[in-house]
Structures are given as structure tokens and as C-alpha cells.
Design a protein around this motif. Structure first.
Motif, mmCIF file in Angstrom:
data_model
loop_
_atom_site.group_PDB
_atom_site.id
_atom_site.type_symbol
_atom_site.label_atom_id
_atom_site.label_comp_id
_atom_site.label_asym_id
_atom_site.label_seq_id
_atom_site.Cartn_x
_atom_site.Cartn_y
_atom_site.Cartn_z
ATOM 1 N N ARG A 73 0.833 -1.216 0.000
ATOM 2 C CA ARG A 73 0.000 0.000 0.000
ATOM 3 C C ARG A 73 0.860 1.255 0.000
ATOM 4 O O ARG A 73 0.542 2.236 -0.692
ATOM 5 C CB ARG A 73 -0.936 -0.007 1.209
ATOM 6 N N GLU A 74 1.926 1.252 0.774
ATOM 7 C CA GLU A 74 2.780 2.436 0.876
ATOM 8 C C GLU A 74 3.482 2.741 -0.447
ATOM 9 O O GLU A 74 3.576 3.897 -0.862
ATOM 10 C CB GLU A 74 3.793 2.249 1.996
ATOM 11 N N VAL A 75 3.984 1.706 -1.112
ATOM 12 C CA VAL A 75 4.658 1.940 -2.387
ATOM 13 C C VAL A 75 3.661 2.381 -3.450
ATOM 14 O O VAL A 75 3.913 3.318 -4.217
ATOM 15 C CB VAL A 75 5.418 0.679 -2.840
ATOM 16 N N LEU A 76 2.499 1.737 -3.492
ATOM 17 C CA LEU A 76 1.510 2.075 -4.517
ATOM 18 C C LEU A 76 0.829 3.416 -4.255
ATOM 19 O O LEU A 76 0.147 3.935 -5.141
ATOM 20 C CB LEU A 76 0.459 0.969 -4.623
ATOM 21 N N ALA A 77 1.018 3.970 -3.079
ATOM 22 C CA ALA A 77 0.469 5.301 -2.810
ATOM 23 C C ALA A 77 1.157 6.355 -3.665
ATOM 24 O O ALA A 77 0.602 7.440 -3.892
ATOM 25 C CB ALA A 77 0.624 5.648 -1.328
ATOM 26 N N HIS A 78 2.354 6.040 -4.157
ATOM 27 C CA HIS A 78 3.037 6.938 -5.082
ATOM 28 C C HIS A 78 2.453 6.743 -6.478
ATOM 29 O O HIS A 78 2.062 5.638 -6.858
ATOM 30 C CB HIS A 78 4.539 6.652 -5.087
ATOM 31 N N GLY A 79 2.402 7.793 -7.250
ATOM 32 C CA GLY A 79 1.735 7.745 -8.546
ATOM 33 C C GLY A 79 2.336 6.766 -9.524
ATOM 34 O O GLY A 79 1.625 6.152 -10.323
ATOM 35 N N ASP A 80 3.644 6.596 -9.490
ATOM 36 C CA ASP A 80 4.334 5.652 -10.365
ATOM 37 C C ASP A 80 5.693 5.341 -9.750
ATOM 38 O O ASP A 80 6.015 5.814 -8.653
ATOM 39 C CB ASP A 80 4.479 6.211 -11.785
ATOM 40 N N PHE A 81 6.484 4.541 -10.450
ATOM 41 C CA PHE A 81 7.758 4.104 -9.891
ATOM 42 C C PHE A 81 8.726 5.264 -9.725
ATOM 43 O O PHE A 81 9.492 5.311 -8.753
ATOM 44 C CB PHE A 81 8.367 3.023 -10.781
ATOM 45 N N ASP A 82 8.711 6.208 -10.647
ATOM 46 C CA ASP A 82 9.590 7.368 -10.513
ATOM 47 C C ASP A 82 9.249 8.185 -9.263
ATOM 48 O O ASP A 82 10.144 8.684 -8.572
ATOM 49 C CB ASP A 82 9.508 8.253 -11.753
ATOM 50 N N SER A 83 7.960 8.313 -8.976
ATOM 51 C CA SER A 83 7.558 9.028 -7.765
ATOM 52 C C SER A 83 8.029 8.295 -6.516
ATOM 53 O O SER A 83 8.441 8.915 -5.525
ATOM 54 C CB SER A 83 6.038 9.188 -7.735
ATOM 55 N N TYR A 84 7.977 6.982 -6.567
ATOM 56 C CA TYR A 84 8.479 6.168 -5.459
ATOM 57 C C TYR A 84 9.978 6.401 -5.261
ATOM 58 O O TYR A 84 10.446 6.572 -4.130
ATOM 59 C CB TYR A 84 8.180 4.704 -5.750
ATOM 60 N N LEU A 85 10.736 6.432 -6.360
ATOM 61 C CA LEU A 85 12.174 6.675 -6.260
ATOM 62 C C LEU A 85 12.470 8.067 -5.693
ATOM 63 O O LEU A 85 13.425 8.253 -4.935
ATOM 64 C CB LEU A 85 12.841 6.515 -7.624
ATOM 65 N N GLU A 86 11.655 9.041 -6.055
ATOM 66 C CA GLU A 86 11.823 10.388 -5.503
ATOM 67 C C GLU A 86 11.664 10.363 -3.993
ATOM 68 O O GLU A 86 12.379 11.054 -3.260
ATOM 69 C CB GLU A 86 10.814 11.339 -6.128
ATOM 70 N N ALA A 87 10.694 9.557 -3.527
ATOM 71 C CA ALA A 87 10.484 9.459 -2.083
ATOM 72 C C ALA A 87 11.648 8.737 -1.401
ATOM 73 O O ALA A 87 12.005 9.057 -0.253
ATOM 74 C CB ALA A 87 9.174 8.725 -1.804
ATOM 75 N N VAL A 88 12.235 7.754 -2.088
ATOM 76 C CA VAL A 88 13.411 7.078 -1.535
ATOM 77 C C VAL A 88 14.530 8.092 -1.314
ATOM 78 O O VAL A 88 15.219 8.065 -0.287
ATOM 79 C CB VAL A 88 13.876 5.947 -2.478
ATOM 80 N N GLY A 89 14.706 8.992 -2.275
ATOM 81 C CA GLY A 89 15.658 10.083 -2.115
ATOM 82 C C GLY A 89 16.913 9.923 -2.952
ATOM 83 O O GLY A 89 17.484 8.828 -3.052
ATOM 84 N N ALA A 90 17.333 11.019 -3.565
ATOM 85 C CA ALA A 90 18.510 11.003 -4.426
ATOM 86 C C ALA A 90 19.770 10.624 -3.656
ATOM 87 O O ALA A 90 20.638 9.908 -4.176
ATOM 88 C CB ALA A 90 18.681 12.366 -5.096
ATOM 89 N N ASP A 91 19.893 11.095 -2.420
ATOM 90 C CA ASP A 91 21.089 10.797 -1.644
ATOM 91 C C ASP A 91 21.217 9.303 -1.373
ATOM 92 O O ASP A 91 22.307 8.723 -1.480
ATOM 93 C CB ASP A 91 21.069 11.566 -0.317
ATOM 94 N N ARG A 92 20.095 8.682 -1.035
ATOM 95 C CA ARG A 92 20.135 7.251 -0.742
ATOM 96 C C ARG A 92 20.485 6.440 -1.989
ATOM 97 O O ARG A 92 21.282 5.502 -1.939
ATOM 98 C CB ARG A 92 18.782 6.804 -0.186
ATOM 99 N N LEU A 93 19.906 6.810 -3.113
ATOM 100 C CA LEU A 93 20.206 6.112 -4.359
ATOM 101 C C LEU A 93 21.656 6.325 -4.765
ATOM 102 O O LEU A 93 22.307 5.416 -5.291
ATOM 103 C CB LEU A 93 19.262 6.572 -5.464
ATOM 104 N N ALA A 94 22.170 7.504 -4.506
ATOM 105 C CA ALA A 94 23.557 7.801 -4.866
ATOM 106 C C ALA A 94 24.535 6.921 -4.100
ATOM 107 O O ALA A 94 25.592 6.531 -4.623
ATOM 108 C CB ALA A 94 23.857 9.275 -4.621
ATOM 109 N N THR A 95 24.216 6.588 -2.857
ATOM 110 C CA THR A 95 25.112 5.738 -2.078
ATOM 111 C C THR A 95 25.165 4.315 -2.629
ATOM 112 O O THR A 95 26.141 3.591 -2.383
ATOM 113 C CB THR A 95 24.661 5.672 -0.604
ATOM 114 N N LEU A 96 24.139 3.914 -3.369
ATOM 115 C CA LEU A 96 24.095 2.572 -3.944
ATOM 116 C C LEU A 96 24.708 2.508 -5.330
ATOM 117 O O LEU A 96 25.081 1.434 -5.805
ATOM 118 C CB LEU A 96 22.642 2.083 -4.023
ATOM 119 N N SER A 97 24.808 3.654 -5.981
ATOM 120 C CA SER A 97 25.201 3.699 -7.383
ATOM 121 C C SER A 97 26.660 3.316 -7.581
ATOM 122 O O SER A 97 27.542 3.695 -6.818
ATOM 123 C CB SER A 97 24.967 5.100 -7.951
ATOM 124 N N ARG A 98 26.909 2.555 -8.638
ATOM 125 C CA ARG A 98 28.264 2.204 -9.045
ATOM 126 C C ARG A 98 28.700 2.999 -10.270
ATOM 127 O O ARG A 98 29.781 2.773 -10.815
ATOM 128 C CB ARG A 98 28.356 0.724 -9.370
#
Length: 322
Positions: free
Chosen positions: A290-315
Motif C-alpha cells: 500500500r505504501e509503495v503504490l500510494a506513489h503515482g508511479d515508480f519514478d515518484s516512489y524513487l523520488e520518495a526514496v531520495g537522491a542521496d540514498r540512491l547515490a550511495t548505492l550507485s556504481r
């Protein structure tokens, strides 16, 4: 936990004829996840999920299937991660065809799967890892079965009611593992061109067989590149465009799972999910959905995850969702 009987495909030759007589696949196929799922994933489908465990899981596509409310699905995958629990808990799937379910060391058992199977609310069709791989390969080859020694003498063979055959050359008894032609396959890759020619870096896992075995194929890609770009190193293209029906560009399309060479798994997200399931069981998985689908689409979900968090995972330097 395994029930008897096999989720058998329709006649293999009929599946092959369907593929050969379908509309031309030599065309540009770029679309959105919403449009691809709406057109190609139907209630009651056997859905092959690309990747293995938490490697290259097509999470963006899977979330869109959940968003559109499909039901009666059977999920097949070599090694299945917690995505199958999301489908069981939300009522989208009632059958899992795999050789193993779980995240891996450190996170414990697949509690939701166990709850549903023990209560008779879902079926767990368990194969050996090789056995399931041979089912995909038989489907890709247009063969009704492939012989193997795998599972001979095991209780898996009895529960699945597997047939045996005798080698005409040696007289040896082998298992005849039936083909699997999924109704639709969802696969995530590193690169694809607009025609669906797809590059998989790192382990191909079973995706090179899953794609030609399936009746319909949706590919999501971290990056869309030109066909000329792929021709510079053609050996990297492991899924041919003619086997693909739709292509979706989606950065971080496997998150929180990993995509080799692009980003790592979000282990904190895994731990958070498992803690909720430990405390709440299937309701914890439903709340997660329910929490993930509350975002309009997958990109909106990624925005909620946060750029900083994604950056720490990026190779890859500067790799961010777009």
C-alpha cells in the motif's frame, strides 16, 4: 510445502505457432510500464520474472502489475525473492513456481510464503534449480521436454508427479522435464535499443531462455541506446529484439534489488521489510504494498526514496533517476 502436480504449459507446438504467427516484432517498441502491463499482462497468466533472487529483478514492472490489480497469477522464477510475498499478500498471485524463496543470509525464512502455503491459500511448486532452468530451455527450443538426472530419487519428483523416460542409446532412466512457456515474461536489463535488442552485463542467469520461451515479453532497461551502439559489441546483446514485445526505459528499475554494474542492493530496505513481516506477518507485506503504490508511479516512489540514498548505492558516477 509443495503440492502435487505440475503447472503444465499449453501444447508446446501450439505455443511455438502462436509466436510464429503473431504480429511482426521488428518495430520500435518503446512505451511506458503502465501501457505495457495494460496490454500484455492478463489475469490468470503464468508470469516469468527475470533475474534471480535480488539480482536484476524487474521491480518497476512488478509494481505496475500490482498497481493494475491483476489476479490469479502464477509467478515462475529460478530463485525467488520477497517480490513473490508481495504478490501473495496482495492477492495478485496464488501460485509460485521456483526452486527457492527468500532474500538470503541474514534475513531469515520467507514467512509470508510459509503462512500462505500452510494455510492452503497458495501453492508452492518446487523444482530443482536445474530442473526449472531446463523447463525454460525446452520452451525456448520448442521442445516438449528435456531429459535430466536432476531430481531422480527425490521427493520433488514424487510431489511433482514427474515422468521418466529411457535413453534409446544407453537404456538409462532419466526424468523428462516438461517445457514451460510462460504467458508473459518481465525482464530487467542494463541496456536496450528501441527494437528490444537487450544487453545483460554480468551473469545472464536464465533470461536468455526465458525471453524466447515466453509468449509475450516486456523488457525494462536502465538505459535506451541506439542500435548502432549495440552493434559495436554485438556479443553483449543476449535477448534479440524479435523476442520482445515492449521496451520501457526505467533507471533504478530493479530497486531495492541490485543491477550489476549500475547499483547495489539496498540492504536497509530489505531489513526494514523483513522486520515488518516478522512483527505483522502478511499484513506487514500488504502495508508495504500500500505504501509503495500510494506513489503515482515508480519514478515518484524513487523520488520518495531520495537522491542521496540512491547515490550511495550507485556504481556509476552521476547515475540518478530521470
Amino acid at each position: 510445502m509443495t503440492t502435487s502436480g505440475i503447472t503444465a504449459p499449453a501444447d508446446t507446438l501450439r505455443a511455438r505457432r502462436e509466436l510464429e504467427s503473431g504480429p511482426s516484432r521488428v518495430r520500435e517498441k518503446l512505451t511506458t510500464a503502465r501501457e505495457a502491463v495494460a496490454a500484455l499482462v492478463h489475469d490468470g497468466d503464468v508470469v516469468a520474472v527475470g533475474g534471480t533472487n535480488h539480482a536484476r529483478t524487474p521491480m518497476a514492472l512488478l509494481w505496475e502489475v500490482l498497481r493494475q490489480g491483476r489476479t490469479g497469477l502464477a509467478l515462475s522464477r529460478p530463485l525467488t525473492c520477497f517480490e513473490c510475498e508481495l504478490f501473495l499478500a496482495s492477492g495478485a498471485a496464488d501460485r509460485v513456481i521456483t526452486s527457492w524463496v527468500g532474500i538470503g543470509h541474514g534475513w531469515g525464512l520467507a514467512r509470508v510464503l510459509r503462512e500462505f502455503v500452510e494455510q492452503g491459500r497458495a501453492t508452492y511448486e518446487e523444482w530443482s534449480h536445474l530442473g526449472l532452468g531446463l523447463r525454460y530451455k525446452a520452451g525456448a527450443m520448442g521442445m516438449p521436454f528435456l531429459p535430466t538426472l536432476s531430481m531422480l530419487g527425490s521427493d520433488l519428483a514424487d510431489r511433482l508427479e514427474l515422468k521418466t523416460t529411457t535413453c534409446p542409446y544407453t537404456g538409462q532412466v532419466v526424468h523428462a522435464v516438461p517445457s514451460l512457456n510462460p504467458d508473459v515474461a518481465l525482464i530487467h536489463v542494463q541496456q536496450a535499443d528501441p527494437f528490444g535488442n537487450s544487453v545483460i552485463d554480468g551473469y545472464q542467469l536464465m533470461d536468455a531462455d526465458v525471453a524466447p520461451a515466453a509468449r509475450r515479453v516486456i523488457v525494462s532497461a536502465e538505459e535506451i541506446v541506439s542500435t548502432d551502439e549495440l552493434r559495436r559489441d554485438p556479443a553483449r546483446t543476449v535477448i534479440p529484439g524479435f523476442a520482445v514485445d515492449a521496451v520501457v526505459e526505467q533507471r533504478f528499475g530493479a530497486y531495492p534489488h541490485e543491477c550489476y554494474g549500475r547499483y547495489d542492493t539496498d540492504k536497509d530496505a530489505f531489513s526494514s521489510y523483513m522486520e515488518r513481516v516478522k512483527q505483522e506477518g502478511a499484513e506487514g507485506a500488504r502495508a508495504y504494498v500500500r505504501e509503495v503504490l500510494a506513489h503515482g508511479d515508480f519514478d515518484s516512489y524513487l523520488e520518495a526514496v531520495g537522491a542521496d540514498r540512491l547515490a550511495t548505492l550507485s556504481r556509476v558516477e552521476g547515475l540518478m533517476p530521470q
